[in-house]
Motif scaffolding. Structure first.
Motif, PDB file in Angstrom:
ATOM      1  N   TYR A  89     -11.824   7.614  12.865  1.00 44.22           N
ATOM      2  CA  TYR A  89     -12.302   6.703  11.821  1.00 44.22           C
ATOM      3  C   TYR A  89     -13.834   6.602  11.753  1.00 44.22           C
ATOM      4  CZ  TYR A  89      -7.477   5.568  10.932  1.00 44.22           C
ATOM      5  OH  TYR A  89      -6.146   5.665  10.589  1.00 44.22           O
ATOM      6  N   PRO A  90     -14.530   6.600  12.893  1.00 45.39           N
ATOM      7  CA  PRO A  90     -15.995   6.635  12.788  1.00 45.39           C
ATOM      8  C   PRO A  90     -16.491   7.903  12.068  1.00 45.39           C
ATOM      9  CG  PRO A  90     -15.375   5.862  14.959  1.00 45.39           C
ATOM     10  CD  PRO A  90     -14.111   6.335  14.282  1.00 45.39           C
TER      11      PRO A  90
ATOM     12  N   GLY B 189      -7.773   7.492  17.176  1.00 48.80           N
ATOM     13  CA  GLY B 189      -8.354   6.727  16.068  1.00 48.80           C
ATOM     14  C   GLY B 189      -9.817   6.398  16.315  1.00 48.80           C
ATOM     15  N   GLY B 190     -10.144   6.170  17.586  1.00 47.41           N
ATOM     16  CA  GLY B 190     -11.522   5.820  17.946  1.00 47.41           C
ATOM     17  C   GLY B 190     -12.512   6.940  17.672  1.00 47.41           C
TER      18      GLY B 190
ATOM     19  N   PRO C 154       0.910  -2.911   6.542  1.00 46.07           N
ATOM     20  CA  PRO C 154      -0.430  -3.457   6.287  1.00 46.07           C
ATOM     21  C   PRO C 154      -1.223  -2.693   5.219  1.00 46.07           C
ATOM     22  CG  PRO C 154      -0.404  -2.206   8.331  1.00 46.07           C
ATOM     23  CD  PRO C 154       0.994  -2.176   7.803  1.00 46.07           C
ATOM     24  N   GLY C 155      -0.623  -1.672   4.598  1.00 48.08           N
ATOM     25  CA  GLY C 155      -1.362  -0.869   3.625  1.00 48.08           C
ATOM     26  C   GLY C 155      -2.065   0.286   4.327  1.00 48.08           C
ATOM     27  N   ARG C 156      -2.489   1.249   3.541  1.00 46.39           N
ATOM     28  CA  ARG C 156      -3.162   2.408   4.138  1.00 46.39           C
ATOM     29  C   ARG C 156      -4.457   2.704   3.400  1.00 46.39           C
ATOM     30  NH1 ARG C 156       2.384   5.707   4.416  1.00 46.39           N
ATOM     31  NH2 ARG C 156       2.956   5.301   6.577  1.00 46.39           N
ATOM     32  N   LYS C 157      -5.415   3.182   4.160  1.00 48.47           N
ATOM     33  CA  LYS C 157      -6.695   3.575   3.573  1.00 48.47           C
ATOM     34  C   LYS C 157      -6.649   5.076   3.335  1.00 48.47           C
ATOM     35  CE  LYS C 157     -11.659   2.920   4.259  1.00 48.47           C
ATOM     36  NZ  LYS C 157     -12.708   2.512   5.201  1.00 48.47           N
TER      37      LYS C 157
ATOM     38  N   TYR D 150      -3.873   8.340   9.902  1.00 55.87           N
ATOM     39  CA  TYR D 150      -2.833   8.774  10.827  1.00 55.87           C
ATOM     40  C   TYR D 150      -2.260  10.130  10.406  1.00 55.87           C
ATOM     41  CZ  TYR D 150       1.429   8.918  13.575  1.00 55.87           C
ATOM     42  OH  TYR D 150       2.428   9.322  14.427  1.00 55.87           O
TER      43      TYR D 150
ATOM     44  N   TYR E  97      -4.307   9.683   4.513  1.00 55.13           N
ATOM     45  CA  TYR E  97      -4.773   8.567   5.341  1.00 55.13           C
ATOM     46  C   TYR E  97      -4.986   9.015   6.783  1.00 55.13           C
ATOM     47  CZ  TYR E  97       0.288   8.390   6.085  1.00 55.13           C
ATOM     48  OH  TYR E  97       1.589   8.723   6.354  1.00 55.13           O
TER      49      TYR E  97
ATOM     50  N   TRP F 146      -7.930   1.643  -0.643  1.00 57.31           N
ATOM     51  CA  TRP F 146      -6.774   1.058   0.049  1.00 57.31           C
ATOM     52  C   TRP F 146      -5.586   1.032  -0.900  1.00 57.31           C
ATOM     53  CZ3 TRP F 146      -5.830  -0.272   4.978  1.00 57.31           C
ATOM     54  CH2 TRP F 146      -6.920  -0.307   5.855  1.00 57.31           C
ATOM     55  N   ARG F 147      -4.434   1.420  -0.364  1.00 58.30           N
ATOM     56  CA  ARG F 147      -3.199   1.357  -1.158  1.00 58.30           C
ATOM     57  C   ARG F 147      -2.194   0.504  -0.400  1.00 58.30           C
ATOM     58  NH1 ARG F 147      -2.788   7.773  -2.933  1.00 58.30           N
ATOM     59  NH2 ARG F 147      -4.997   7.939  -3.514  1.00 58.30           N
ATOM     60  N   ALA F 148      -1.562  -0.417  -1.132  1.00 57.56           N
ATOM     61  CA  ALA F 148      -0.613  -1.333  -0.489  1.00 57.56           C
ATOM     62  C   ALA F 148       0.563  -0.550   0.080  1.00 57.56           C
ATOM     63  CB  ALA F 148      -0.127  -2.351  -1.502  1.00 57.56           C
TER      64      ALA F 148
ATOM     65  N   GLN G 117     -15.908   7.471   8.455  1.00 56.84           N
ATOM     66  CA  GLN G 117     -16.891   6.535   7.895  1.00 56.84           C
ATOM     67  C   GLN G 117     -18.240   7.219   7.705  1.00 56.84           C
ATOM     68  OE1 GLN G 117     -15.964   2.650   8.906  1.00 56.84           O
ATOM     69  NE2 GLN G 117     -18.067   1.905   8.900  1.00 56.84           N
ATOM     70  N   ARG G 118     -18.608   8.091   8.657  1.00 53.12           N
ATOM     71  CA  ARG G 118     -19.880   8.821   8.503  1.00 53.12           C
ATOM     72  C   ARG G 118     -19.826   9.745   7.278  1.00 53.12           C
ATOM     73  NH1 ARG G 118     -19.899   8.713  14.086  1.00 53.12           N
ATOM     74  NH2 ARG G 118     -18.775  10.666  14.294  1.00 53.12           N
TER      75      ARG G 118
END
Lengths: 116, 236
Positions: free
Chosen positions: A51-52, A47-48, A74-77, A31, A29, A67-69, A55-56
């Motif tokens: 994550y972009p 993070g800024g 809040p869960g992690r991607k 972090y 994930y 996503w995993r709970a 996503q690219r």
């Protein structure tokens, strides 16, 4: 080198490759990727920026996510490389090593501050 | 995911991504990713991601944002219903006065003001959101001036026989509502977190679609009913 002193232009050039390398060991994930890159001396990756980029990579189908709970969180991607991502990593790593070998050779041909 | 329940940074992110043309699923995903990252790192969203606007600008979207013109064209049922609403009110006045339906110059100006305000808000959504109080003041003043024009400029711009205008008003007012009730639910795109099911938001979408689709027609009928009641009371 453990501080965040690498020039931004250098980081922008190599960050995608380093992130893909961090993903090559298996799904992880955002972090955890940032922490691994910081621990390896690349500096703090915000993070800024991270994550972009992820996503690219996902839009280029080099990475997939799910996503995993979390346990009370809040869960992690989680992100993982696709077969195309592994192929791109191998190809780009090869190119990068060629590039750094070239630049190293260039930079060490004449010592800094030396005269011809 | 209820954007209203989020802290200001996240609300700004939701708005900035909406303005950029992100889908509800993309927005929910982005919000959850920031929440997850900040829960792990202990950073605030601003520390880890910069301002919400900066982060929204940096995130690539699956689909490019729709142009202002396309957004406004897509709202055609609302424009027709708005015309129908004004025409229905004019029909009521004509029926009371037993004359032809006359649309005043002021009404035309008021309609133009409403359209211009809608175009301005859609075109400049970013500054509108950043300067909400100023925007609210400007919109209120412009709306009040439009309303003033409608009340004071009573001379007729054009007129129609009631037998033509009334059915036309009914079609313009209720036709878009019927159309939207069928189609708006599929266009409704709420902000959805990664662990939320689509079923819940689709139910909410259908309810919201029905409410929005019938807001203008029902509102117009209520206004006419109130006017009729007041007219009836004033005669007795």
């Amino acid at each position: 080198m453990t501080d965040n002193a690498w020039p931004g232009d250098w980081l922008r050039g190599v960050l995608e490759l380093c992130v893909m390398q961090a993903l090559s060991a298996g799904p992880t994930y955002g972090y955890a990727i940032a922490t691994e890159l910081a621990d390896r001396g690349l500096g703090v990756i915000k993070g800024g920026s991270l994550y972009p980029l992820l996503q690219r990579l996902e839009q280029a189908e080099l990475v997939v996510s799910d996503w995993r709970a979390g346990d009370g969180g809040p869960g992690r991607k989680y992100f993982s490389l696709t077969p195309a991502g592994y192929a791109a990593l191998a190809a780009q790593t090869h190119r990068w090593l060629e590039f750094t070998a070239l630049t190293t050779a260039l930079l060490t041909a004449h010592p800094a501050g030396g005269t011809r | 995911m209820k954007p209203d329940a989020l802290s200001p940074w996240y609300r700004d992110l939701v708005v900035a991504l909406r303005m950029k043309g992100a889908s509800g699923r993309e927005i929910g995903d982005a919000v959850a990713a920031v929440q997850s990252h900040c829960a792990d790192s202990g950073d605030t969203p601003e520390e880890a991601f910069g301002t919400a606007q900066q982060y929204a600008d940096a995130l690539p979207l699956a689909e490019p944002a729709e142009s202002t013109v396309r957004l406004l064209v897509r709202a055609w049922p609302t424009w027709l219903a708005l015309l129908g609403s004004f025409l229905a009110l004019a029909c009521y006045d004509a029926w009371q006065a037993k004359t032809a339906v006359s649309v005043s110059v002021g009404t035309v100006i008021f309609l133009v003001v409403i359209v211009a305000l809608a175009v301005g808000v859609v075109r400049f959504m970013g500054p509108v959101w950043r300067h909400r109080v100023l925007t609210w003041a400007v919109l209120s003043i412009a709306f009040a001036l439009g309303l003033l024009a409608q009340v004071t400029l009573r001379q007729s711009a054009f007129s129609l026989p009631l037998a033509v205008a009334a059915p036309l008003a009914a079609v313009l007012l209720f036709g878009p509502a019927l159309y939207e009730q069928r189609h708006l639910a599929t266009a409704y795109d709420p902000v959805e977190g990664p662990f939320e099911t689509r079923a819940g938001s689709e139910r909410a979408g259908r309810r919201a679609a029905q409410f929005l689709a019938w807001l203008l027609p029902v509102g117009t009928v209520v206004v006419i009913a109130i006017a009729a009641t007041l007219d009836h009371l004033s005669r007795h």
